[in-house]
Design an enzyme around this catalytic site. Structure first.
Site, PDB file in Angstrom:
ATOM      1  N   HIS A   6     -28.407  -7.261  59.707  1.00 21.30           N
ATOM      2  CA  HIS A   6     -27.511  -6.190  60.062  1.00 21.30           C
ATOM      3  C   HIS A   6     -28.113  -4.759  59.376  1.00 21.30           C
ATOM      4  O   HIS A   6     -27.992  -4.699  58.267  1.00 21.30           O
ATOM      5  CB  HIS A   6     -26.227  -6.510  59.858  1.00 21.30           C
ATOM      6  N   GLU A  33     -30.763  -5.295  63.746  1.00 26.08           N
ATOM      7  CA  GLU A  33     -29.870  -4.593  64.380  1.00 26.08           C
ATOM      8  C   GLU A  33     -29.830  -3.232  63.919  1.00 26.08           C
ATOM      9  O   GLU A  33     -30.192  -3.072  62.444  1.00 26.08           O
ATOM     10  CB  GLU A  33     -28.599  -5.098  64.191  1.00 26.08           C
ATOM     11  N   ASP A  35     -28.935   1.274  64.229  1.00 22.11           N
ATOM     12  CA  ASP A  35     -28.233   2.198  65.038  1.00 22.11           C
ATOM     13  C   ASP A  35     -28.918   3.563  65.289  1.00 22.11           C
ATOM     14  O   ASP A  35     -29.748   3.758  64.699  1.00 22.11           O
ATOM     15  CB  ASP A  35     -27.091   2.637  64.114  1.00 22.11           C
ATOM     16  N   HIS A  47     -26.384   5.221  60.982  1.00 18.90           N
ATOM     17  CA  HIS A  47     -25.062   4.468  61.631  1.00 18.90           C
ATOM     18  C   HIS A  47     -24.184   5.832  61.752  1.00 18.90           C
ATOM     19  O   HIS A  47     -23.347   5.496  62.829  1.00 18.90           O
ATOM     20  CB  HIS A  47     -24.685   3.711  60.762  1.00 18.90           C
ATOM     21  N   GLU A  99     -28.243  -0.308  68.683  1.00 16.13           N
ATOM     22  CA  GLU A  99     -27.079   0.027  69.320  1.00 16.13           C
ATOM     23  C   GLU A  99     -26.961   1.591  69.109  1.00 16.13           C
ATOM     24  O   GLU A  99     -27.300   2.086  68.514  1.00 16.13           O
ATOM     25  CB  GLU A  99     -25.847  -0.353  68.143  1.00 16.13           C
TER      26      GLU A  99
END
Length: 233
Positions: A6, A33, A35, A47, A99
């Site tokens: 993450h 993952e 952002d 993020h 994301e």
């Protein structure tokens, strides 16, 4: 069960930095993952729209020129990376869950993925794009029908699985507080995988595994993989 690092190995390295993603490559994680925001035509990996929490800067992304933004310290002297830099490091080595933030990232992402296919031989089936902005996911699928998408939700809607089906998504991504066996079963019956964020405790990880969750996002992927190995043994 898939383990996604993450924001990289963010439990041990500054989140969303190249060292955090490089560390994920060493753990045996299924994927990473990250952002993504669009800043002055560049897809940057961060993020928050405000830089205060993750850098030594203050203010919104749009307050910075590109030179000023990339001069910020995102932790341990590391700059904010671009998506291109992450792809150069990680392409085809593990799954990359991107994301999307904001409302303007889809066309730029499509262009960059096409470039990565040509220059890095990127396999699109190794990329998963998720977002809480569901119209953005719909637009992305229109621009790039073969891209795999995951629907992010932060609540437990009556029609979450059906929404994923309608968007032709491969996965539904849920907060750990809203996941139960009924939701897992409903997703699987529809051919949708269920991923859970953010899971950093052994007991919680194993409980989610036991109800059939397909994958989790974890700040400590090496530890999570060890918990799974120990439980299996």
């Amino acid at each position: 069960m898939k383990i996604f690092a993450h924001r990289g190995v963010s439990g041990h390295f500054p989140e969303n930095t190249l060292p955090a993603f490089a560390a994920a490559l060493q753990t045996g994680s299924h994927g990473i993952e990250l952002d993504l925001f669009l800043h002055d035509g560049e897809l940057v990996v961060i993020h928050d729209r405000q830089v205060d929490r993750t850098t030594n800067g203050h203010g919104l992304l749009e307050d910075f020129t590109p030179a000023a933004l990339f001069a910020l310290d995102a932790g341990n002297g590391q700059p904010i990376p671009t998506l291109w830099q992450v792809l150069q490091l990680c392409a085809n080595r593990l799954e990359i869950n991107i994301e999307l933030k904001g409302q303007d990232t889809a066309p730029a992402l499509v262009a960059l993925l096409h470039r990565a296919q040509k220059e890095l031989a990127l396999r699109l089936d190794s990329v998963l794009v998720s977002s809480f902005h569901h119209p953005l996911l719909q637009r992305l699928k229109t621009l790039l029908p073969e891209i795999r998408i995951g629907v992010l939700i932060a609540h437990y809607p009556l029609d979450g699985v059906q929404l994923a089906v309608q968007l032709n998504a491969v996965s539904l991504h849920c907060d750990r507080g809203f996941v139960d066996r009924a939701l897992v079963n409903l997703a699987h019956q529809a051919g949708i995988e269920l991923y859970v964020y953010t899971v950093n405790q052994q007991r919680e990880l194993l409980a989610l595994r036991d109800i059939g969750v397909d994958g989790v996002f974890c700040n400590f992927p090496a530890e999570a993989l060890q918990w799974l190995r120990t439980a299996t043994a």
